[in-house]
Design a protein around this motif. Sequence first.
Motif, PDB file in Angstrom:
ATOM      1  N   PRO A  82      71.567   1.388  71.736  1.00 10.11           N
ATOM      2  CA  PRO A  82      70.544   0.401  72.087  1.00 10.11           C
ATOM      3  C   PRO A  82      69.234   0.667  71.325  1.00 10.11           C
ATOM      4  O   PRO A  82      68.760   1.815  71.301  1.00 10.11           O
ATOM      5  CB  PRO A  82      70.345   0.604  73.589  1.00 10.11           C
ATOM      6  N   LEU A  83      68.639  -0.350  70.763  1.00 12.16           N
ATOM      7  CA  LEU A  83      67.439  -0.183  69.954  1.00 12.16           C
ATOM      8  C   LEU A  83      66.243   0.310  70.768  1.00 12.16           C
ATOM      9  O   LEU A  83      65.385   1.014  70.247  1.00 12.16           O
ATOM     10  CB  LEU A  83      67.060  -1.513  69.293  1.00 12.16           C
ATOM     11  N   HIS A  84      66.185  -0.057  72.043  1.00 11.77           N
ATOM     12  CA  HIS A  84      65.021   0.272  72.876  1.00 11.77           C
ATOM     13  C   HIS A  84      65.244   1.479  73.792  1.00 11.77           C
ATOM     14  O   HIS A  84      64.486   1.689  74.735  1.00 11.77           O
ATOM     15  CB  HIS A  84      64.632  -0.939  73.729  1.00 11.77           C
ATOM     16  N   ARG A  85      66.222   2.293  73.487  1.00 10.16           N
ATOM     17  CA  ARG A  85      66.606   3.359  74.408  1.00 10.16           C
ATOM     18  C   ARG A  85      65.484   4.349  74.709  1.00 10.16           C
ATOM     19  O   ARG A  85      65.428   4.912  75.806  1.00 10.16           O
ATOM     20  CB  ARG A  85      67.824   4.110  73.875  1.00 10.16           C
ATOM     21  N   ASP A  86      64.584   4.592  73.766  1.00  9.89           N
ATOM     22  CA  ASP A  86      63.497   5.539  73.997  1.00  9.89           C
ATOM     23  C   ASP A  86      62.145   4.839  74.105  1.00  9.89           C
ATOM     24  O   ASP A  86      61.105   5.502  74.142  1.00  9.89           O
ATOM     25  CB  ASP A  86      63.444   6.585  72.876  1.00  9.89           C
ATOM     26  N   ILE A  87      62.161   3.512  74.213  1.00 10.15           N
ATOM     27  CA  ILE A  87      60.939   2.737  74.380  1.00 10.15           C
ATOM     28  C   ILE A  87      60.894   2.154  75.795  1.00 10.15           C
ATOM     29  O   ILE A  87      59.979   2.443  76.569  1.00 10.15           O
ATOM     30  CB  ILE A  87      60.868   1.598  73.333  1.00 10.15           C
ATOM     31  N   ASP A  88      61.896   1.376  76.146  1.00 11.01           N
ATOM     32  CA  ASP A  88      62.035   0.858  77.512  1.00 11.01           C
ATOM     33  C   ASP A  88      62.863   1.855  78.321  1.00 11.01           C
ATOM     34  O   ASP A  88      63.912   1.526  78.874  1.00 11.01           O
ATOM     35  CB  ASP A  88      62.701  -0.516  77.460  1.00 11.01           C
ATOM     36  N   TYR A  89      62.373   3.085  78.377  1.00 10.30           N
ATOM     37  CA  TYR A  89      63.195   4.196  78.863  1.00 10.30           C
ATOM     38  C   TYR A  89      63.306   4.289  80.381  1.00 10.30           C
ATOM     39  O   TYR A  89      64.106   5.078  80.906  1.00 10.30           O
ATOM     40  CB  TYR A  89      62.648   5.523  78.315  1.00 10.30           C
ATOM     41  N   LEU A  90      62.524   3.501  81.127  1.00  5.62           N
ATOM     42  CA  LEU A  90      62.630   3.537  82.580  1.00  5.62           C
ATOM     43  C   LEU A  90      63.817   2.713  83.089  1.00  5.62           C
ATOM     44  O   LEU A  90      64.145   2.759  84.263  1.00  5.62           O
ATOM     45  CB  LEU A  90      61.337   3.028  83.218  1.00  5.62           C
ATOM     46  N   LYS A  91      64.433   1.955  82.210  1.00  2.00           N
ATOM     47  CA  LYS A  91      65.600   1.144  82.552  1.00  2.00           C
ATOM     48  C   LYS A  91      66.729   1.439  81.574  1.00  2.00           C
ATOM     49  O   LYS A  91      66.488   1.899  80.456  1.00  2.00           O
ATOM     50  CB  LYS A  91      65.258  -0.349  82.474  1.00  2.00           C
ATOM     51  N   ALA A  92      67.951   1.165  81.990  1.00  2.00           N
ATOM     52  CA  ALA A  92      69.083   1.295  81.077  1.00  2.00           C
ATOM     53  C   ALA A  92      69.039   0.153  80.066  1.00  2.00           C
ATOM     54  O   ALA A  92      68.812  -0.999  80.430  1.00  2.00           O
ATOM     55  CB  ALA A  92      70.392   1.257  81.854  1.00  2.00           C
ATOM     56  N   CYS A  93      69.238   0.474  78.810  1.00  2.00           N
ATOM     57  CA  CYS A  93      69.245  -0.529  77.749  1.00  2.00           C
ATOM     58  C   CYS A  93      70.640  -0.652  77.161  1.00  2.00           C
ATOM     59  O   CYS A  93      71.385   0.322  77.083  1.00  2.00           O
ATOM     60  CB  CYS A  93      68.256  -0.148  76.644  1.00  2.00           C
ATOM     61  N   GLY A  94      70.947  -1.861  76.728  1.00  2.00           N
ATOM     62  CA  GLY A  94      72.227  -2.117  76.086  1.00  2.00           C
ATOM     63  C   GLY A  94      72.017  -2.912  74.805  1.00  2.00           C
ATOM     64  O   GLY A  94      71.093  -2.651  74.045  1.00  2.00           O
ATOM     65  N   ILE A  95      72.864  -3.894  74.598  1.00  2.00           N
ATOM     66  CA  ILE A  95      72.777  -4.721  73.397  1.00  2.00           C
ATOM     67  C   ILE A  95      71.656  -5.746  73.547  1.00  2.00           C
ATOM     68  O   ILE A  95      71.561  -6.436  74.560  1.00  2.00           O
ATOM     69  CB  ILE A  95      74.107  -5.450  73.133  1.00  2.00           C
ATOM     70  N   GLY A  96      70.797  -5.818  72.541  1.00  2.00           N
ATOM     71  CA  GLY A  96      69.752  -6.828  72.463  1.00  2.00           C
ATOM     72  C   GLY A  96      69.939  -7.668  71.222  1.00  2.00           C
ATOM     73  O   GLY A  96      70.921  -7.519  70.486  1.00  2.00           O
ATOM     74  N   PRO A  97      68.983  -8.536  70.920  1.00  3.30           N
ATOM     75  CA  PRO A  97      69.130  -9.423  69.764  1.00  3.30           C
ATOM     76  C   PRO A  97      68.755  -8.793  68.427  1.00  3.30           C
ATOM     77  O   PRO A  97      69.034  -9.375  67.384  1.00  3.30           O
ATOM     78  CB  PRO A  97      68.166 -10.572  70.093  1.00  3.30           C
ATOM     79  N   GLY A  98      68.116  -7.618  68.428  1.00  6.38           N
ATOM     80  CA  GLY A  98      67.542  -7.065  67.211  1.00  6.38           C
ATOM     81  C   GLY A  98      68.513  -6.807  66.075  1.00  6.38           C
ATOM     82  O   GLY A  98      68.273  -7.212  64.931  1.00  6.38           O
TER      83      GLY A  98
END
Length: 263
Positions: A82-98
């Motif tokens: 996930p591209l935001h894994r260490d940015i939006d780190y308070l939530k689980a991140c998966g596949i985004g549009p980036g």
Amino acid sequence: MSSLIWLVLLSCSTLVISTKNASDSNASQGKSIFILAGQSNMAGRGGLKSGMWDGYVPPECESSPKILRLNADNKWEEARPPLHRDIDYLKACGIGPGLAFANSILKKNLSIGEIGLVPCAIGGTQISEWRRGGPLYKQLMSRARAALQGGGIIRAILWYQGESDTRSEEDAKLYKTRLAKFFTDIRFDLKLPELPVVQVALASGEGPYIDDIRKAQLGIDLPNVKCVDAKGMKIGYDGLHLSTEGEVHIGQMMADAFAQFIA
């Protein structure tokens, strides 16, 4: 939802770099940089089940040595989901549009060189939290300037946000004004008055004012702002976030919209 935001403060001078109509020769000397901002559907929730990402990477989101990501330490690395894994780190991140966006751009042969993605999205945030001078805005500006170190061109802002603003009638009424000011402030502070913006009109929301927010998004009349419509995209199990399929489709639509700026 209020979020704990880490701030990276950089001591650096403002870099003035033209983005629109930049020559291919200039692009080849540095990265074509895209700022990814907004809330959870930009951060990516595709493939999440029970608070965990299923690990599936669709072919449209595969990594490439030509696609880099600015990590939380402001270092470039090969982009992987996930591209935001260490940015939006308070939530689980998966596949985004980036990554779907970046891979689609590469396939278009637009001669813009290496792609640098700068994740800045934070889940659960309202447009008022992105106001100039606030933590989210400062973080975005800090990361944008860090991305320019060593050369490059900020090509566009990719923006997907608004689900949280559907909860309040007042927020919905003020959304268009707040959004226009946000785009204008970013352009002014980056000294890029014609910076392209590709935004997404909502497919879902947290409250009853989805149509009001969509009307505001589709009705933005600033120059060099394009809006792609997520309505009808496949939604995940929670009824709020796009599925992996939906995230990929939106990323490709954003790439098509961006390509119109440099056609």
